[in-house]
Scaffold this motif. Structure first.
Motif, PDB file in Angstrom:
ATOM      1  N   LEU A  80       0.960  -1.207  -0.004  1.00 39.56           N
ATOM      2  CA  LEU A  80      -0.078  -0.129  -0.164  1.00 39.56           C
ATOM      3  C   LEU A  80       0.757   1.316   0.049  1.00 39.56           C
ATOM      4  O   LEU A  80       0.513   2.439   0.371  1.00 39.56           O
ATOM      5  CB  LEU A  80      -0.892  -0.129   1.074  1.00 39.56           C
ATOM      6  N   ALA A  81       2.337   1.212  -0.358  1.00 42.04           N
ATOM      7  CA  ALA A  81       3.106   2.171  -0.475  1.00 42.04           C
ATOM      8  C   ALA A  81       2.463   3.480  -1.312  1.00 42.04           C
ATOM      9  O   ALA A  81       1.910   3.202  -2.652  1.00 42.04           O
ATOM     10  CB  ALA A  81       4.356   1.814  -0.852  1.00 42.04           C
ATOM     11  N   ASN A  82       2.544   4.584  -0.737  1.00 41.74           N
ATOM     12  CA  ASN A  82       2.115   5.878  -1.620  1.00 41.74           C
ATOM     13  C   ASN A  82       0.565   5.760  -2.162  1.00 41.74           C
ATOM     14  O   ASN A  82       0.250   6.514  -2.919  1.00 41.74           O
ATOM     15  CB  ASN A  82       2.868   6.101  -2.796  1.00 41.74           C
ATOM     16  N   LEU A  83      -0.148   4.773  -1.444  1.00 46.62           N
ATOM     17  CA  LEU A  83      -1.487   4.802  -1.712  1.00 46.62           C
ATOM     18  C   LEU A  83      -2.093   6.196  -1.148  1.00 46.62           C
ATOM     19  O   LEU A  83      -1.761   6.678   0.074  1.00 46.62           O
ATOM     20  CB  LEU A  83      -2.231   3.575  -0.995  1.00 46.62           C
ATOM     21  N   ARG A  84      -3.081   6.691  -1.763  1.00 48.50           N
ATOM     22  CA  ARG A  84      -3.792   7.981  -1.261  1.00 48.50           C
ATOM     23  C   ARG A  84      -5.297   7.784  -1.140  1.00 48.50           C
ATOM     24  O   ARG A  84      -6.052   7.224  -2.241  1.00 48.50           O
ATOM     25  CB  ARG A  84      -3.320   9.061  -2.223  1.00 48.50           C
ATOM     26  N   ALA A  85      -5.874   7.894  -0.146  1.00 44.13           N
ATOM     27  CA  ALA A  85      -7.214   7.804   0.139  1.00 44.13           C
ATOM     28  C   ALA A  85      -7.839   8.760   0.847  1.00 44.13           C
ATOM     29  O   ALA A  85      -7.773   8.781   2.177  1.00 44.13           O
ATOM     30  CB  ALA A  85      -7.446   6.256   0.755  1.00 44.13           C
ATOM     31  N   ASP A  86      -8.486   9.939   0.416  1.00 44.98           N
ATOM     32  CA  ASP A  86      -8.758  11.098   1.032  1.00 44.98           C
ATOM     33  C   ASP A  86     -10.352  10.887   1.560  1.00 44.98           C
ATOM     34  O   ASP A  86     -11.159  10.207   0.621  1.00 44.98           O
ATOM     35  CB  ASP A  86      -8.825  12.340  -0.115  1.00 44.98           C
ATOM     36  N   LYS A  87     -10.481  11.431   2.569  1.00 45.47           N
ATOM     37  CA  LYS A  87     -11.926  11.195   3.272  1.00 45.47           C
ATOM     38  C   LYS A  87     -12.414   9.849   2.915  1.00 45.47           C
ATOM     39  O   LYS A  87     -13.745   9.653   3.031  1.00 45.47           O
ATOM     40  CB  LYS A  87     -12.753  12.267   2.234  1.00 45.47           C
ATOM     41  N   SER A  88     -11.544   8.882   3.393  1.00 42.33           N
ATOM     42  CA  SER A  88     -12.248   7.454   3.284  1.00 42.33           C
ATOM     43  C   SER A  88     -11.975   6.830   4.483  1.00 42.33           C
ATOM     44  O   SER A  88     -11.771   7.284   5.583  1.00 42.33           O
ATOM     45  CB  SER A  88     -10.889   6.799   2.288  1.00 42.33           C
ATOM     46  N   SER A  89     -13.000   5.947   4.814  1.00 45.08           N
ATOM     47  CA  SER A  89     -13.006   5.072   6.199  1.00 45.08           C
ATOM     48  C   SER A  89     -12.467   3.578   6.091  1.00 45.08           C
ATOM     49  O   SER A  89     -12.826   3.025   5.149  1.00 45.08           O
ATOM     50  CB  SER A  89     -14.596   5.249   6.361  1.00 45.08           C
ATOM     51  N   MET A  90     -12.343   3.044   7.114  1.00 47.79           N
ATOM     52  CA  MET A  90     -12.208   1.705   7.413  1.00 47.79           C
ATOM     53  C   MET A  90     -12.916   1.333   8.749  1.00 47.79           C
ATOM     54  O   MET A  90     -12.702   2.152   9.763  1.00 47.79           O
ATOM     55  CB  MET A  90     -10.550   1.328   7.937  1.00 47.79           C
ATOM     56  N   LEU A  91     -13.697   0.194   8.480  1.00 50.97           N
ATOM     57  CA  LEU A  91     -14.464  -0.420   9.797  1.00 50.97           C
ATOM     58  C   LEU A  91     -14.186  -1.685  10.031  1.00 50.97           C
ATOM     59  O   LEU A  91     -14.411  -2.607   8.849  1.00 50.97           O
ATOM     60  CB  LEU A  91     -15.809   0.048   9.584  1.00 50.97           C
ATOM     61  N   THR A 101       4.367   2.575   3.615  1.00 51.74           N
ATOM     62  CA  THR A 101       5.328   3.561   3.392  1.00 51.74           C
ATOM     63  C   THR A 101       4.608   4.901   2.438  1.00 51.74           C
ATOM     64  O   THR A 101       4.316   4.446   1.177  1.00 51.74           O
ATOM     65  CB  THR A 101       6.887   3.288   2.875  1.00 51.74           C
ATOM     66  N   GLY A 102       4.720   6.102   3.220  1.00 51.18           N
ATOM     67  CA  GLY A 102       4.185   7.125   2.427  1.00 51.18           C
ATOM     68  C   GLY A 102       2.471   7.155   2.317  1.00 51.18           C
ATOM     69  O   GLY A 102       1.825   8.186   1.425  1.00 51.18           O
ATOM     70  N   LEU A 103       1.817   6.163   2.759  1.00 52.39           N
ATOM     71  CA  LEU A 103       0.508   5.901   2.755  1.00 52.39           C
ATOM     72  C   LEU A 103      -0.124   7.255   3.122  1.00 52.39           C
ATOM     73  O   LEU A 103       0.370   7.842   4.112  1.00 52.39           O
ATOM     74  CB  LEU A 103      -0.056   4.894   3.306  1.00 52.39           C
ATOM     75  N   GLN A 104      -1.402   7.873   2.622  1.00 53.27           N
ATOM     76  CA  GLN A 104      -2.011   9.100   2.855  1.00 53.27           C
ATOM     77  C   GLN A 104      -3.577   8.678   3.084  1.00 53.27           C
ATOM     78  O   GLN A 104      -4.217   8.498   2.049  1.00 53.27           O
ATOM     79  CB  GLN A 104      -1.827  10.391   1.677  1.00 53.27           C
ATOM     80  N   TRP A 105      -3.860   8.867   4.390  1.00 56.06           N
ATOM     81  CA  TRP A 105      -5.313   8.722   4.748  1.00 56.06           C
ATOM     82  C   TRP A 105      -5.841  10.089   5.216  1.00 56.06           C
ATOM     83  O   TRP A 105      -6.011  10.037   6.603  1.00 56.06           O
ATOM     84  CB  TRP A 105      -5.486   7.357   5.580  1.00 56.06           C
ATOM     85  N   GLY A 106      -5.817  10.997   4.630  1.00 52.89           N
ATOM     86  CA  GLY A 106      -6.000  12.206   5.228  1.00 52.89           C
ATOM     87  C   GLY A 106      -7.684  12.639   5.259  1.00 52.89           C
ATOM     88  O   GLY A 106      -8.432  12.215   4.408  1.00 52.89           O
ATOM     89  N   GLY A 107      -8.231  13.221   6.553  1.00 58.41           N
ATOM     90  CA  GLY A 107      -9.462  13.381   6.699  1.00 58.41           C
ATOM     91  C   GLY A 107     -10.460  12.426   6.641  1.00 58.41           C
ATOM     92  O   GLY A 107     -11.879  12.584   6.239  1.00 58.41           O
ATOM     93  N   GLY A 108     -10.272  11.224   7.222  1.00 59.50           N
ATOM     94  CA  GLY A 108     -11.029  10.177   7.057  1.00 59.50           C
ATOM     95  C   GLY A 108     -11.059   9.413   8.424  1.00 59.50           C
ATOM     96  O   GLY A 108     -11.014  10.244   9.641  1.00 59.50           O
ATOM     97  N   THR A 109     -11.643   8.148   8.687  1.00 59.91           N
ATOM     98  CA  THR A 109     -12.072   7.598   9.829  1.00 59.91           C
ATOM     99  C   THR A 109     -11.337   6.267   9.631  1.00 59.91           C
ATOM    100  O   THR A 109     -11.448   5.539   8.698  1.00 59.91           O
ATOM    101  CB  THR A 109     -13.677   7.726  10.185  1.00 59.91           C
ATOM    102  N   LEU A 110     -10.879   6.012  10.903  1.00 63.21           N
ATOM    103  CA  LEU A 110     -10.598   4.585  11.175  1.00 63.21           C
ATOM    104  C   LEU A 110     -11.192   4.114  12.474  1.00 63.21           C
ATOM    105  O   LEU A 110     -11.031   4.494  13.476  1.00 63.21           O
ATOM    106  CB  LEU A 110      -9.045   3.943  11.508  1.00 63.21           C
ATOM    107  N   ARG A 111     -11.919   2.850  12.353  1.00 64.40           N
ATOM    108  CA  ARG A 111     -12.845   2.296  13.540  1.00 64.40           C
ATOM    109  C   ARG A 111     -12.706   0.885  13.526  1.00 64.40           C
ATOM    110  O   ARG A 111     -12.612   0.062  12.756  1.00 64.40           O
ATOM    111  CB  ARG A 111     -14.439   2.794  13.354  1.00 64.40           C
ATOM    112  N   GLU A 112     -12.240   0.303  14.762  1.00 67.75           N
ATOM    113  CA  GLU A 112     -12.172  -0.967  14.935  1.00 67.75           C
ATOM    114  C   GLU A 112     -11.131  -1.601  13.803  1.00 67.75           C
ATOM    115  O   GLU A 112     -11.197  -2.374  13.341  1.00 67.75           O
ATOM    116  CB  GLU A 112     -13.329  -1.829  14.892  1.00 67.75           C
ATOM    117  N   VAL A 113      -9.694  -0.971  13.805  1.00 65.52           N
ATOM    118  CA  VAL A 113      -8.722  -1.247  13.009  1.00 65.52           C
ATOM    119  C   VAL A 113      -7.582  -1.926  13.790  1.00 65.52           C
ATOM    120  O   VAL A 113      -7.162  -1.109  14.537  1.00 65.52           O
ATOM    121  CB  VAL A 113      -8.204  -0.041  11.970  1.00 65.52           C
ATOM    122  N   ASP A 114      -6.892  -2.638  13.113  1.00 62.89           N
ATOM    123  CA  ASP A 114      -5.742  -3.325  13.962  1.00 62.89           C
ATOM    124  C   ASP A 114      -4.776  -3.208  13.076  1.00 62.89           C
ATOM    125  O   ASP A 114      -4.798  -4.043  11.727  1.00 62.89           O
ATOM    126  CB  ASP A 114      -5.930  -4.749  14.015  1.00 62.89           C
TER     127      ASP A 114
END
Length: 218
Positions: A80-91, A101-114
């Motif tokens: 997932l290197a340099n993957l960009r996921a703006d305003k995205s969510s993980m549940l 490395t370099g992953l961008q997960w800006g303005g999003g949400t992570l809930r129940e993530v390991d």
């Protein structure tokens, strides 16, 4: 039913193999109960949803997603290197031994993530909200958590050297057996919970952030 821990996805035992021909990334796509063992680097797509999917050694490096949703998914040894996921969510997502490395997960949400034993140096989580999120044994050197809500995050055995926490909310977040050298935004650690040994290791950075000068007692 009570889940055993955050980040335990509910994935069916039998999954259909995904193929590049039938399951390439495109806007508004919905992928359910698929096993991704394919390479999809450098793609661009908006509003993609993944539900009950497994990514084993899949390559999503350099891909750009906007407002993506991942529910009950598992990633192992994925790129997932340099993957960009703006305003995205993980549940209910688990990531193990992944290259981030370099992953961008800006303005999003992570809930129940390991996130377990992943290389996530230089990753960016600005303005992202964390709830029941566990980072365990991860390389998070120079990761960027500026303005993130980390009240529901836990870091165990992680290398956070040079990580940036300016203007983040860390009240209630937990750190245990972590490397916290040269971190930025030390004043944001008000309300964080640290193990004794982590506080000792953090003392020089804390002193510098408060303008305290240390001198040799000898």
């Amino acid at each position: 039913m009570t889940r055993p821990r955050p980040g335990t996805p509910d994935i069916p035992q039998s999954l259909e193999p995904a193929t590049v021909e039938d399951h390439d990334l495109e806007d508004d796509a919905l992928f359910r109960w698929l096993s991704f063992e394919i390479d999809l680097p450098g793609r661009e797509a908006d509003l993609v949803e993944f539900e009950g999917c497994r990514f084993h050694r899949a390559d999503l490096s350099g891909t750009s997603l906007s407002q993506a949703r991942l529910t009950d998914c598992a990633f192992d040894h994925a790129n997932l290197a340099n993957l960009r996921a703006d305003k995205s969510s993980m549940l209910r997502v688990r990531l193990s031994s992944c290259r981030m490395t370099g992953l961008q997960w800006g303005g999003g949400t992570l809930r129940e993530v390991d996130v377990v034993e992943c290389r996530a140096d230089l990753s960016v989580f600005r303005f992202t909200g964390f709830r029941d999120v566990v980072f365990s044994g991860c390389n998070l050197t120079r990761a960027d958590f500026q303005n993130a809500d980390l009240t529901g995050a836990q870091f165990t055995g992680c290398d956070l050297t040079g990580a940036q926490f300016s203007h983040a909310n860390l009240a209630g977040s937990r750190f245990r057996n972590c490397i916290l050298a040269r971190i930025g935004g030390i004043t944001s650690f008000a309300g964080a919970i640290l193990a004794d040994q982590d506080l000792i290791a953090l003392s020089h950075t804390l002193a510098a952030g408060l303008g305290i000068r240390l001198e040799d007692s000898g």
